[in-house]
Design a protein around this motif. Structure first.
Motif: not given
Length: 323
Positions: A283, A314-315, A310-312, A280-281, A132, A287, A307-308
């Motif tokens: 936190k 994690a989701a 990374s959020d995807r 990445l989920k 990831q 890091q 960053a966007a």
């Protein structure tokens, strides 16, 4: 090991573990590492996890530094289990088979294996999904570089998976982005890692990631000596002092936080029912950050895009390996 023996592990050990772990008077945890804990990098991460368990959970702890020798792995597992250690962490995929061989004889001990997807009774993998974070590095490399290089230690699943993540991240930006990949065949030869990195750089690589445990520092030395135009990320530990102009950011895992969480659950009688995967989920464990002090810092727009992404990840919207 026969199928029958594996089946016994899978069907009976977890029940025994629940009973014994919940009633243990004293938590005792041991660590097996494939090298020295005095060096920054993979082995130190395992040692830090052991010390966190000691400080946070009041455990009695011990560790042993080993060479790459399966016979020594098995002996160390057996010795600690025979001494009544509740939890033994084999810090690396290479400990997996030896743990399986020993676990059948010690059903009251939990064997944790770093960088492993296994779950067979009382042998439980703790896998930090480095693909990831490496996916994010690949995105940066393809956005800012012309050609990337990956220098690995040995061709084992954890490193292959990390590199797969990097390649997938880079290809998500540019399907034709060139990436060179090589393995030096060990985790200790700093000179070999450095020479492999220098060879790649001489062939046009301007973004390079070394991933070879104790030998990793050789890759950063090559990057530093090649000038500020070569980008890299510091992985697992802080290598910015080796290549301060080149390190664009850091990927670190607070593996100690993750291991302590798992061991605390085991101490309470709650043995994981599957292998444990940190990503990445999580936190508090994983890091990924950028550095402004590099000679050529990652621009703000690229940071925002990463960053966007990374959020995807994690989701669960982006799969970084095994597509």
């Amino acid at each position: 090991m026969t199928f029958t023996r594996r089946a016994v592990l899978a069907t009976t050990a977890a029940t025994l573990l629940f009973a014994t772990a919940a009633t243990a008077d004293e938590l005792k945890m041991a660590l097996l590492v494939p090298g020295s804990v005095s060096e920054e990098g993979w082995n130190r991460i395992g040692f830090n996890a052991l010390k966190r368990v000691e400080s946070d959970l009041g455990a009695k702890v011990s560790y042993v530094e080993l060479q790459q020798n399966p016979a020594a792995f098995e002996k160390a597992f057996r010795d600690y289990a025979a001494q009544g250690y509740n939890v033994i962490l084999g810090h690396g995929f290479e400990f997996q088979d030896s743990a399986i061989d020993v676990a059948y004889d010690f059903p009251d001990t939990v064997f944790l294996i770093s960088s492993s997807d296994i779950h067979e009774g009382n042998v439980i993998g703790l896998n930090t999904d480095t693909s990831q974070a490496f996916y994010l590095m690949g995105v940066v490399a393809a956005k800012l570089g012309k050609k990337a290089g990956l220098v690995g230690g040995m061709e084992i699943p954890p490193i292959q998976e990390a590199f797969e993540g990097f390649i997938n991240g880079a290809k998500s930006v540019n399907a034709d982005f060139p990436i060179s990949e090589t393995y030096i065949g060990n985790f200790t030869d700093t000179t070999a890692a450095k020479e492999a990195a220098l060879s790649m750089i001489s062939q046009g690589v301007d973004f390079l990631i070394p991933n070879a445990s104790g030998a990793t520092v050789g890759g950063y030395q090559a990057v530093a000596e090649s000038g500020p135009g070569i980008g890299t990320f510091s992985i697992f530990s802080d290598y910015t002092e080796v290549a301060p102009q080149n390190v664009l950011g850091m990927y670190v895992t607070d593996y100690a936080a993750g291991v302590t969480k798992v061991v605390r659950a085991i101490q309470g009688g709650d043995v994981p029912e599957t292998n444990v995967v940190f990503g990445l989920k999580d936190k508090d464990v994983m890091q990924f950050t950028f550095r402004d002090e590099a000679a050529h810092p990652v621009p703000a727009d690229v940071r925002a895009e990463v960053a966007a992404i990374s959020d995807r990840i994690a989701a669960g919207e982006i799969v970084t390996r095994g597509n």
